[in-house]
Design a protein around this motif. Structure first.
Motif, PDB file in Angstrom:
ATOM      1  N   LEU A   1       8.934   5.886  -9.082  1.00 15.76           N
ATOM      2  CA  LEU A   1       9.306   4.744  -9.500  1.00 15.76           C
ATOM      3  C   LEU A   1      10.350   4.083  -8.788  1.00 15.76           C
ATOM      4  O   LEU A   1      10.091   2.724  -8.393  1.00 15.76           O
ATOM      5  CB  LEU A   1       9.797   4.842 -11.093  1.00 15.76           C
ATOM      6  N   TRP A   2      11.179   4.718  -8.277  1.00 14.28           N
ATOM      7  CA  TRP A   2      12.290   4.364  -7.335  1.00 14.28           C
ATOM      8  C   TRP A   2      11.772   3.766  -5.946  1.00 14.28           C
ATOM      9  O   TRP A   2      11.907   2.799  -5.325  1.00 14.28           O
ATOM     10  CB  TRP A   2      13.265   5.389  -6.909  1.00 14.28           C
ATOM     11  N   ALA A   3      10.576   4.392  -5.563  1.00 11.47           N
ATOM     12  CA  ALA A   3       9.740   4.110  -4.203  1.00 11.47           C
ATOM     13  C   ALA A   3       9.167   2.707  -4.416  1.00 11.47           C
ATOM     14  O   ALA A   3       9.336   1.836  -3.612  1.00 11.47           O
ATOM     15  CB  ALA A   3       8.946   5.150  -3.919  1.00 11.47           C
ATOM     16  N   LEU A   4       8.616   2.609  -5.627  1.00  7.56           N
ATOM     17  CA  LEU A   4       7.832   1.298  -5.900  1.00  7.56           C
ATOM     18  C   LEU A   4       8.840   0.239  -5.771  1.00  7.56           C
ATOM     19  O   LEU A   4       8.346  -0.684  -5.345  1.00  7.56           O
ATOM     20  CB  LEU A   4       6.970   1.665  -7.243  1.00  7.56           C
ATOM     21  N   GLN A   5       9.805   0.249  -6.700  1.00  7.52           N
ATOM     22  CA  GLN A   5      10.909  -0.658  -6.861  1.00  7.52           C
ATOM     23  C   GLN A   5      11.381  -1.143  -5.199  1.00  7.52           C
ATOM     24  O   GLN A   5      11.532  -2.504  -5.235  1.00  7.52           O
ATOM     25  CB  GLN A   5      11.891  -0.289  -7.754  1.00  7.52           C
ATOM     26  N   LEU A   6      11.647  -0.153  -4.473  1.00  8.94           N
ATOM     27  CA  LEU A   6      11.926  -0.279  -3.184  1.00  8.94           C
ATOM     28  C   LEU A   6      11.268  -1.266  -2.341  1.00  8.94           C
ATOM     29  O   LEU A   6      11.749  -2.059  -1.464  1.00  8.94           O
ATOM     30  CB  LEU A   6      12.335   0.912  -2.736  1.00  8.94           C
ATOM     31  N   LEU A   7       9.819  -0.722  -2.394  1.00  9.78           N
ATOM     32  CA  LEU A   7       9.008  -1.334  -1.140  1.00  9.78           C
ATOM     33  C   LEU A   7       7.999  -2.463  -1.968  1.00  9.78           C
ATOM     34  O   LEU A   7       7.629  -3.192  -0.988  1.00  9.78           O
ATOM     35  CB  LEU A   7       7.977  -0.040  -0.993  1.00  9.78           C
ATOM     36  N   LEU A   8       7.499  -2.493  -3.064  1.00 10.32           N
ATOM     37  CA  LEU A   8       6.507  -3.388  -3.632  1.00 10.32           C
ATOM     38  C   LEU A   8       7.103  -4.934  -3.376  1.00 10.32           C
ATOM     39  O   LEU A   8       8.272  -5.237  -3.918  1.00 10.32           O
ATOM     40  CB  LEU A   8       6.041  -3.285  -4.831  1.00 10.32           C
TER      41      LEU A   8
ATOM     42  N   TYR B   1       0.794  -1.178   0.056  1.00  7.58           N
ATOM     43  CA  TYR B   1       0.032   0.080   0.086  1.00  7.58           C
ATOM     44  C   TYR B   1       0.988   1.393  -0.056  1.00  7.58           C
ATOM     45  O   TYR B   1       0.536   2.178  -0.796  1.00  7.58           O
ATOM     46  CB  TYR B   1      -0.855   0.014   1.051  1.00  7.58           C
ATOM     47  N   LEU B   2       1.964   1.222   0.644  1.00  2.98           N
ATOM     48  CA  LEU B   2       2.879   2.256   1.019  1.00  2.98           C
ATOM     49  C   LEU B   2       3.488   2.589  -0.337  1.00  2.98           C
ATOM     50  O   LEU B   2       3.758   3.632  -0.923  1.00  2.98           O
ATOM     51  CB  LEU B   2       3.969   2.312   2.080  1.00  2.98           C
ATOM     52  N   GLY B   3       4.037   1.460  -1.233  1.00  3.67           N
ATOM     53  CA  GLY B   3       4.769   1.529  -2.251  1.00  3.67           C
ATOM     54  C   GLY B   3       3.942   2.002  -3.387  1.00  3.67           C
ATOM     55  O   GLY B   3       4.239   3.016  -4.266  1.00  3.67           O
ATOM     56  N   ASN B   4       2.608   1.502  -3.496  1.00  4.38           N
ATOM     57  CA  ASN B   4       1.804   2.267  -4.471  1.00  4.38           C
ATOM     58  C   ASN B   4       1.256   3.567  -4.227  1.00  4.38           C
ATOM     59  O   ASN B   4       1.134   4.344  -5.167  1.00  4.38           O
ATOM     60  CB  ASN B   4       0.498   1.272  -4.510  1.00  4.38           C
ATOM     61  N   TYR B   5       1.247   4.041  -2.813  1.00  2.94           N
ATOM     62  CA  TYR B   5       0.667   5.393  -2.740  1.00  2.94           C
ATOM     63  C   TYR B   5       1.992   6.387  -2.995  1.00  2.94           C
ATOM     64  O   TYR B   5       1.567   7.157  -3.758  1.00  2.94           O
ATOM     65  CB  TYR B   5       0.654   5.263  -0.799  1.00  2.94           C
ATOM     66  N   LEU B   6       3.261   5.857  -2.584  1.00  2.00           N
ATOM     67  CA  LEU B   6       4.171   6.681  -2.903  1.00  2.00           C
ATOM     68  C   LEU B   6       4.476   7.116  -4.506  1.00  2.00           C
ATOM     69  O   LEU B   6       4.882   7.964  -5.086  1.00  2.00           O
ATOM     70  CB  LEU B   6       5.620   6.124  -2.152  1.00  2.00           C
ATOM     71  N   HIS B   7       4.287   5.718  -5.134  1.00  2.17           N
ATOM     72  CA  HIS B   7       4.586   5.848  -6.571  1.00  2.17           C
ATOM     73  C   HIS B   7       3.516   6.498  -7.293  1.00  2.17           C
ATOM     74  O   HIS B   7       3.628   7.669  -8.188  1.00  2.17           O
ATOM     75  CB  HIS B   7       4.476   4.578  -6.991  1.00  2.17           C
ATOM     76  N   GLY B   8       2.315   6.439  -6.789  1.00  2.00           N
ATOM     77  CA  GLY B   8       1.064   7.206  -7.417  1.00  2.00           C
ATOM     78  C   GLY B   8       1.352   8.682  -7.127  1.00  2.00           C
ATOM     79  O   GLY B   8       1.000   9.441  -7.879  1.00  2.00           O
ATOM     80  N   MET B   9       1.686   8.979  -5.846  1.00  5.67           N
ATOM     81  CA  MET B   9       1.566  10.399  -5.400  1.00  5.67           C
ATOM     82  C   MET B   9       2.643  11.015  -6.124  1.00  5.67           C
ATOM     83  O   MET B   9       2.383  12.289  -6.759  1.00  5.67           O
ATOM     84  CB  MET B   9       1.772  10.482  -3.921  1.00  5.67           C
ATOM     85  N   LEU B  10       3.681  10.727  -6.145  1.00  2.12           N
ATOM     86  CA  LEU B  10       4.950  11.189  -6.965  1.00  2.12           C
ATOM     87  C   LEU B  10       4.711  11.307  -8.374  1.00  2.12           C
ATOM     88  O   LEU B  10       4.936  12.095  -9.207  1.00  2.12           O
ATOM     89  CB  LEU B  10       6.342  10.757  -6.587  1.00  2.12           C
ATOM     90  N   GLY B  11       4.419  10.002  -8.903  1.00  2.00           N
ATOM     91  CA  GLY B  11       4.182   9.873 -10.378  1.00  2.00           C
ATOM     92  C   GLY B  11       2.917  10.808 -10.951  1.00  2.00           C
ATOM     93  O   GLY B  11       3.166  11.459 -11.876  1.00  2.00           O
ATOM     94  N   MET B  12       1.934  10.741 -10.087  1.00  2.00           N
ATOM     95  CA  MET B  12       1.012  11.638 -10.830  1.00  2.00           C
ATOM     96  C   MET B  12       1.092  12.960 -10.451  1.00  2.00           C
ATOM     97  O   MET B  12       0.756  14.015 -11.338  1.00  2.00           O
ATOM     98  CB  MET B  12      -0.414  11.458  -9.701  1.00  2.00           C
ATOM     99  N   THR B  13       2.005  13.592  -9.633  1.00  2.00           N
ATOM    100  CA  THR B  13       2.242  14.822  -9.649  1.00  2.00           C
ATOM    101  C   THR B  13       3.280  15.157 -10.797  1.00  2.00           C
ATOM    102  O   THR B  13       2.798  16.365 -11.457  1.00  2.00           O
ATOM    103  CB  THR B  13       3.351  15.016  -8.548  1.00  2.00           C
TER     104      THR B  13
END
Length: 452
Positions: A230-237, A36-48
């Motif tokens: 993208l980096w956050a998703l790779q690290l956490l998911l 959830y955290l990985g998707n959240y960070l990826h979506g938040m920063l990516g959508m920005t």
């Protein structure tokens, strides 16, 4: 949540599908917080970052400023969309047989972000004066415009492919009951950052021509933010291996499966048609901001203010759309977003002062966020799991087909007949899409529950 975050599905015999399904479900819930955290960070920063590129303000205004042509603005948006016509299907055929799709996600997502960087660098390092190309019959070509059009095509190609992969990843690790609120909070926080950045970009980057090109500076910010996501998703998911997958198929064989895929569920078939109609309504999207400029003028302050309205409304409304979708299903969200889209377009056409235009851009931002969230989430709830990558690809391709021709035709129509005609055509497509949604598309979540 008692299991360790790195738990993996327990092995089970090939003949024990219920046990594999149970292990898969246990993995999802055991790793939900981390994923959830990985998707959240990826979506938040990516959508920005992606909102700064995809919002109907900065890139259309930039293309118009360096080309002086509505047709070039339409061509750029069309090239971006044509890139997404075939790439989702290629993307689906490359991952639907794989147990893990994260490596493909990194490649596709990384190349999409490189296209944004290319747009920024073209603004800094390529001249905008016309040059003669003898091999094209002495045509005059602006290198900066040509390069940006090429990078928009590249952006569309890899965005189309990554849409399939990242949607599949979310479906694999986030339960249906949590997807709406995840998208709500990641889009809301990302939208808040994008709205504030958009306002300052318009006022302090573009008006001040920061670092020699305020638009390029804005797009570099978009590149950095999306890359961090993208980096956050790779690290956490942590990605589970599904109990079943399709056998690998050739691209042309999967194309032949399209009619059967649409016939299996009439509601899904009408949903795809509704998507094509709603996407056709985007014929007007790149011309909203240019229309404002033709009425009241367009400086960096106005551009930043209307970008703030669009992205700010997107931010706030995401919280409403996400929780409403989790509670009722996303068909209602889709319906309300189409109604809002129609009302905002009519307001923009009818009232020509800055306050009304601010409200209209708020409505357009809220409508876009609701439509995108509902369309992308509903598609995950039709049919069975093994066909999910191809259903996502079919919807993405169907949208891209109509989105390709729309801006290009819109640019020509705007040149010949004016912006009001373009907006009128858009309203017609929206009205038909709304009618089709009401009479022919069922809520897939309700239909799934009735089937059990």
């Amino acid at each position: 949540m008692d299991a360790k975050p790195d738990a993996s599905p327990a092995p089970a015999g090939d003949d024990d599908l219920p046990a594999r399904e149970a292990a898969y479900e246990n993995f999802i819930w055991s790793n939900l917080r981390r994923n959830y955290l990985g998707n959240y960070l990826h979506g938040m920063l990516g959508m920005t970052g992606f909102r700064l590129v995809n919002a109907p303000t900065f890139l259309p205004a930039y293309l118009f400023a360096i080309s002086g042509s509505n047709a070039i603005v339409g061509l750029g948006l069309a090239l971006q969309q044509v890139g997404g016509v075939i790439s989702p299907i290629f993307g689906a055929t490359k991952i639907e047989h794989r147990k893990r799709v994260m490596p493909a996600a990194m490649w596709m997502g990384g190349l999409a972000r490189m296209a944004i960087l290319g747009i920024a660098l073209a603004g800094w390092f390529l001249p905008n004066e016309p040059v003669s190309l003898s091999f094209l019959g002495e045509w005059l070509v602006r290198p900066r415009v040509a390069a940006i059009l090429g990078f928009m095509l590249m952006f569309g190609i890899f965005m189309g492919a990554q849409r399939v992969v990242f949607s599949l990843l979310m479906a694999k690790v986030i339960p249906i009951s949590r997807r709406g609120r995840l998208q709500a909070w990641r889009n809301a926080t990302g939208g808040l950052i994008a709205a504030v950045l958009a306002y300052f970009a318009g006022r302090y980057f573009i008006d001040a021509n920061l670092f020699g090109n305020g638009y390029s500076t804005t797009f570099v910010f978009a590149f950095v933010l999306t890359s961090l996501g993208l980096w956050a998703l790779q690290l956490l998911l942590k990605e589970p291996e599904p109990p079943t997958t399709r056998a690998q198929s050739r691209f042309r064989d999967r194309l032949r499966d399209f009619p059967a895929l649409l016939r299996q569920d009439r509601s899904y078939g009408f949903f795809v048609l509704m998507q094509m109609l709603a996407t056709s309504a985007r014929i007007a999207t790149p011309f909203y901001i240019i229309f404002v400029g033709s009425i009241i003028g367009l400086d960096g302050k106005t551009l930043g203010l209307l970008s703030l309205a669009f992205l700010g409304a997107d931010t706030v409304s995401n919280l409403v759309w996400g929780y409403l979708g989790d509670k009722t299903g996303f068909r209602l969200v889709l319906l309300l977003s189409l109604v809002t889209w129609i009302g905002a377009t009519v307001l923009l056409m009818s009232v020509h002062d800055i306050a009304a235009m601010f409200v209209a851009f708020c409505g357009l931002g809220a409508a876009q966020s609701g439509y995108m969230m509902a369309a992308q989430t509903m598609i995950l709830e039709f049919g069975d799991r093994d066909e999910l990558p191809m259903r996502i690809a079919v919807s993405a391709t169907a949208e891209s087909i109509t989105a390709t021709a729309g801006p290009l035709i819109g640019g020509v129509v705007a040149e010949l007949a004016g912006y009001h005609v373009v907006f009128g055509v858009s309203l017609g497509f929206l009205a038909i899409a709304l009618l089709l949604l009401i009479v022919a598309v069922k809520e897939p979540r309700t239909a799934r529950l009735q089937a059990f």
